[in-house]
Design a protein around this motif. Structure first.
Motif, PDB file in Angstrom:
ATOM      1  N   UNK A 306       0.826  -1.209   0.000  1.00  0.00           N
ATOM      2  CA  UNK A 306       0.000   0.000   0.000  1.00  0.00           C
ATOM      3  C   UNK A 306       0.856   1.254   0.000  1.00  0.00           C
ATOM      4  N   UNK A 307       1.944   1.218   0.756  1.00  0.00           N
ATOM      5  CA  UNK A 307       2.840   2.373   0.818  1.00  0.00           C
ATOM      6  C   UNK A 307       3.454   2.660  -0.553  1.00  0.00           C
ATOM      7  N   UNK A 308       3.883   1.629  -1.245  1.00  0.00           N
ATOM      8  CA  UNK A 308       4.476   1.813  -2.568  1.00  0.00           C
ATOM      9  C   UNK A 308       3.447   2.278  -3.591  1.00  0.00           C
ATOM     10  N   UNK A 309       2.229   1.752  -3.476  1.00  0.00           N
ATOM     11  CA  UNK A 309       1.174   2.216  -4.370  1.00  0.00           C
ATOM     12  C   UNK A 309       0.919   3.707  -4.180  1.00  0.00           C
ATOM     13  N   UNK A 310       1.094   4.177  -2.948  1.00  0.00           N
ATOM     14  CA  UNK A 310       0.820   5.570  -2.635  1.00  0.00           C
ATOM     15  C   UNK A 310       1.642   6.566  -3.420  1.00  0.00           C
ATOM     16  N   UNK A 311       2.747   6.103  -4.037  1.00  0.00           N
ATOM     17  CA  UNK A 311       3.563   7.003  -4.849  1.00  0.00           C
ATOM     18  C   UNK A 311       2.801   7.503  -6.067  1.00  0.00           C
ATOM     19  N   UNK A 312       1.801   6.733  -6.533  1.00  0.00           N
ATOM     20  CA  UNK A 312       1.058   7.123  -7.737  1.00  0.00           C
ATOM     21  C   UNK A 312      -0.451   7.142  -7.544  1.00  0.00           C
ATOM     22  N   UNK A 313      -0.895   6.867  -6.336  1.00  0.00           N
ATOM     23  CA  UNK A 313      -2.324   6.769  -6.073  1.00  0.00           C
ATOM     24  C   UNK A 313      -2.742   7.832  -5.067  1.00  0.00           C
ATOM     25  N   UNK A 321       0.632   2.796   4.826  1.00  0.00           N
ATOM     26  CA  UNK A 321       1.427   1.770   5.502  1.00  0.00           C
ATOM     27  C   UNK A 321       0.712   1.303   6.767  1.00  0.00           C
ATOM     28  N   UNK A 322       0.249   2.253   7.573  1.00  0.00           N
ATOM     29  CA  UNK A 322      -0.461   1.912   8.802  1.00  0.00           C
ATOM     30  C   UNK A 322      -1.751   1.161   8.501  1.00  0.00           C
ATOM     31  N   UNK A 323      -2.472   1.558   7.475  1.00  0.00           N
ATOM     32  CA  UNK A 323      -3.713   0.877   7.114  1.00  0.00           C
ATOM     33  C   UNK A 323      -3.458  -0.588   6.766  1.00  0.00           C
ATOM     34  N   UNK A 324      -2.371  -0.838   6.038  1.00  0.00           N
ATOM     35  CA  UNK A 324      -2.038  -2.213   5.702  1.00  0.00           C
ATOM     36  C   UNK A 324      -1.782  -3.056   6.932  1.00  0.00           C
ATOM     37  N   UNK A 325      -1.056  -2.499   7.892  1.00  0.00           N
ATOM     38  CA  UNK A 325      -0.781  -3.225   9.133  1.00  0.00           C
ATOM     39  C   UNK A 325      -2.057  -3.483   9.927  1.00  0.00           C
ATOM     40  N   UNK A 326      -2.892  -2.458  10.020  1.00  0.00           N
ATOM     41  CA  UNK A 326      -4.102  -2.580  10.833  1.00  0.00           C
ATOM     42  C   UNK A 326      -5.132  -3.515  10.218  1.00  0.00           C
ATOM     43  N   UNK A 349     -11.473   8.841   6.335  1.00  0.00           N
ATOM     44  CA  UNK A 349     -11.323   7.901   5.224  1.00  0.00           C
ATOM     45  C   UNK A 349     -10.735   6.575   5.698  1.00  0.00           C
ATOM     46  N   UNK A 350      -9.723   6.655   6.555  1.00  0.00           N
ATOM     47  CA  UNK A 350      -9.078   5.445   7.066  1.00  0.00           C
ATOM     48  C   UNK A 350     -10.031   4.654   7.955  1.00  0.00           C
ATOM     49  N   UNK A 351     -10.746   5.351   8.815  1.00  0.00           N
ATOM     50  CA  UNK A 351     -11.691   4.687   9.709  1.00  0.00           C
ATOM     51  C   UNK A 351     -12.796   3.987   8.918  1.00  0.00           C
ATOM     52  N   UNK A 363     -10.867   1.357  -3.610  1.00  0.00           N
ATOM     53  CA  UNK A 363     -10.153   0.721  -4.738  1.00  0.00           C
ATOM     54  C   UNK A 363      -8.759   0.212  -4.360  1.00  0.00           C
ATOM     55  N   UNK A 364      -8.078   0.914  -3.452  1.00  0.00           N
ATOM     56  CA  UNK A 364      -6.764   0.436  -2.994  1.00  0.00           C
ATOM     57  C   UNK A 364      -6.931  -0.865  -2.228  1.00  0.00           C
ATOM     58  N   UNK A 365      -7.912  -0.901  -1.343  1.00  0.00           N
ATOM     59  CA  UNK A 365      -8.192  -2.100  -0.566  1.00  0.00           C
ATOM     60  C   UNK A 365      -8.563  -3.272  -1.481  1.00  0.00           C
ATOM     61  N   UNK A 366      -9.407  -3.014  -2.461  1.00  0.00           N
ATOM     62  CA  UNK A 366      -9.828  -4.071  -3.371  1.00  0.00           C
ATOM     63  C   UNK A 366      -8.661  -4.581  -4.215  1.00  0.00           C
ATOM     64  N   UNK A 367      -7.754  -3.684  -4.589  1.00  0.00           N
ATOM     65  CA  UNK A 367      -6.587  -4.116  -5.356  1.00  0.00           C
ATOM     66  C   UNK A 367      -5.691  -5.018  -4.518  1.00  0.00           C
ATOM     67  N   UNK A 368      -5.494  -4.665  -3.258  1.00  0.00           N
ATOM     68  CA  UNK A 368      -4.669  -5.492  -2.366  1.00  0.00           C
ATOM     69  C   UNK A 368      -5.256  -6.893  -2.259  1.00  0.00           C
TER      70      UNK A 368
END
Length: 411
Positions: A306-313, A321-326, A349-351, A363-368
Motif C-alpha cells: 500500500x505504501x508503494x502504491x501511494x507514490x502514484x495513487x 502503511x499503517x492501514x495495511x498493518x491494521x 477515510x481510514x476509519x 479501490x486500494x483495498x480491493x486491489x490489495x
C-alpha cells in the motif's frame, strides 16, 4: 531510487500464494501461482505457461522469500511432469501438485517415481472418490480434497480408508471457520485457505497484558506529534520489545555505524519517521505470537504494498502503511476492529475503510485483496480505477514480499 526499482520490475510478476496450515493453525507451506501478464490470462486455455511462470519466478525470486522458508506446493500438468519442469527447484522445498486432469499412463507414473526418488513430495490435487490417479496414490505425500467441489456425503468415502495412514489429508477451499471445524472433525490433517484471517464474531476477547503495551505503543506513534519520552518508556517497559529494537538496529538491514546499546541512542539515530514505522512493525510482530505466521507476513506485505502504491495513487492524508498493518489486526488479536482503532488518530477515510471497507480508499483495498487472491480480472479493474498500470502494481507487490521477508528476519 525506490521508484526506479519498481519501474524496472518487468516483465510483470504477479505472485499469488495461499497458505496451508496444520490443525494447530501453524503454516506448513504455500500453494504458489504466478502470472506474467494479467490481461492475457483471461483468454488463455492452457495452464502450462502459468506453471512454467511459477517455476521461473520461484527460481528468480527464491522459494525462501516466497514461502517464508516453508514448503512450496506447485501445480504440475502433464507437460510439466514429462518435461521435468520443476527440476531446477530444490526437492526438499517443493511438493509437486499433480492436477486432476492429468491422464495416468506409464510415462506419468515413471515421471512421478523419478520425482519421488529425487526427494520431491507428491500431492494429488482435487482428489475424488474413484479418482483415476489411483496408480500413483502410493507415491502421494498429500491428498487434496476440495470442500467446495465435493459433495459432503462423498468425503467419508474418500478419506475414510486406512490407506492414508502415512499420507497427509489436505482440505482445500477452507474459507470460513465453519469449513475448518468441519474438515478437522472429518479427519483432515492440513487445511488450505484464508479462514484464519477473519476473527470469529462470537469469540472476541481482551488483549493480554503484554499486548496492551503494544497497542499503547501503536497509539503513541500514531499521534500527530510524537511524544519521545512516552515512546521510550513503553519500549523500556517490555524486555522483548527492547531487545528487538537493539537487534534490528545492529543488524545488516540498518546501515548505522557502531553498536547501538540504548533506547535513547536508537531513537536519536532513527529519527521520527523510522521510529514510527519500526514500532508499528515490532508491535505487530509481538501481538501476532500464537497466531499463524502468515498473518504477520501478510500484514507487512500489505503495509509495504500500500505504501508503494501511494507514490502514484491519491490517498489524501491517510497513512497507507499503517492501514495495511491494521487491516489484519482484528484477526491477530481476535478483538473487533472498532476496539483496535478506538485510540488511534485516524482520519475519516481510514476509519471508514477499516470498519466498513467503503469510502475513497476502497479501490486500494480491493486491489490489495485481488492481488493476494489471484483475482486477475479484479486486479485489472482496480488498477484502471486507480489510474495505474498493472506492471507498476506487480512490481510494488514483488518488492513488498521481498521487503517483508527481510524485515521479519531482522526483527
Amino acid at each position: 531510487m525506490e521508484q526506479q526499482l519498481i519501474d524496472e520490475a518487468r516483465p510483470t510478476r504477479y505472485a499469488t500464494r495461499q497458505p496451508i496450515l496444520a490443525a494447530d493453525e501453524t503454516v506448513i507451506g504455500y500453494k504458489l501461482l504466478f502470472r506474467t501478464d494479467v490481461v492475457s490470462h483471461f483468454s488463455a486455455t492452457d495452464t502450462t505457461e502459468s506453471v512454467r511462470t511459477t517455476i521461473d519466478m520461484s527460481t528468480l525470486l527464491g522459494l525462501d522469500i516466497l514461502c517464508d522458508n516453508r514448503l512450496a506446493f506447485i501445480p504440475c500438468n502433464r507437460e510439466i511432469l514429462l518435461g521435468h519442469g520443476i527440476a531446477f527447484l530444490p526437492p526438499e522445498k517443493v511438493a509437486a501438485e499433480i492436477q486432476s486432469d492429468v491422464t495416468m499412463d506409464d510415462a506419468i507414473l515413471q515421471a512421478c517415481c523419478e520425482l519421488k526418488n529425487a526427494g520431491y513430495k507428491i500431492a494429488l490435487d482435487g482428489f475424488m472418490n474413484n479418482d483415476p490417479r489411483q496408480p500413483v496414490v502410493h507415491l502421494a505425500d498429500y491428498i487434496k480434497v476440495d470442500l467446495q467441489q465435493t459433495r459432503l456425503e462423498e468425503i467419508p468415502l474418500i478419506i475414510g480408508s486406512d490407506r492414508w495412514e502415512h499420507t497427509g489429508l489436505l482440505a482445500t477451499g477452507v474459507e470460513t471457520r465453519q469449513d475448518f471445524e468441519f474438515a478437522r472433525r472429518a479427519g483432515f490433517h492440513f487445511f488450505q485457505g484464508y479462514f484464519f484471517r477473519k476473527p470469529e464474531s462470537l469469540r472476541t476477547r481482551g488483549a493480554r497484558t503484554n499486548k496492551v503495551v503494544y497497542l499503547r505503543l501503536l497509539q503513541a506513534v500514531s499521534q500527530p506529534e510524537l511524544d519521545w519520552m512516552s515512546v521510550e518508556e513503553l519500549i523500556k517497559s517490555d524486555p522483548t520489545l527492547y531487545y528487538r529494537l537493539l537487534r534490528f538496529l545492529n543488524s545488516a538491514v540498518v546501515a548505522f555505524r557502531g553498536e547501538v546499546s540504548t533506547v535513547r541512542q536508537a531513537l536519536t539515530l532513527m529519527g521520527e519517521d523510522e521510529i514510527r514505522r519500526w514500532c508499528r512493525l515490532a508491535g505487530m510482530f509481538e501481538m501476532s505470537q500464537g497466531r499463524p505466521s502468515e498473518l504477520l507476513l501478510s500484514g507487512m506485505v500489505r503495509a509495504r504494498f500500500a505504501e508503494l502504491l501511494g507514490a502514484r495513487v491519491a490517498h489524501g492524508e491517510s497513512d497507507l502503511f499503517l492501514l495495511g498493518l491494521l487491516s489484519l489486526m482484528d484477526a491477530i488479536l481476535e478483538i473487533p476492529m472498532c476496539a483496535i482503532i478506538g485510540g488511534l488518530s485516524l482520519n475519516d477515510d481510514s476509519t471508514k475503510l477499516l470498519l466498513e471497507h467503503e469510502g475513497s480508499l476502497r479501490p486500494i483495498w480491493e486491489l490489495i485483496l485481488a492481488v493476494e487472491s489471484g483475482a486477475w480480472q479484479a486486479v485489472v479493474h482496480n488498477c484502471r480505477l486507480l489510474g495505474i498500470h498493472e506492471d507498476f502494481a506487480a512490481g510494488c507487490y514483488s518488492s513488498a514480499i521481498a521487503w517483508a521477508q527481510a524485515i521479519t528476519d531482522s526483527i
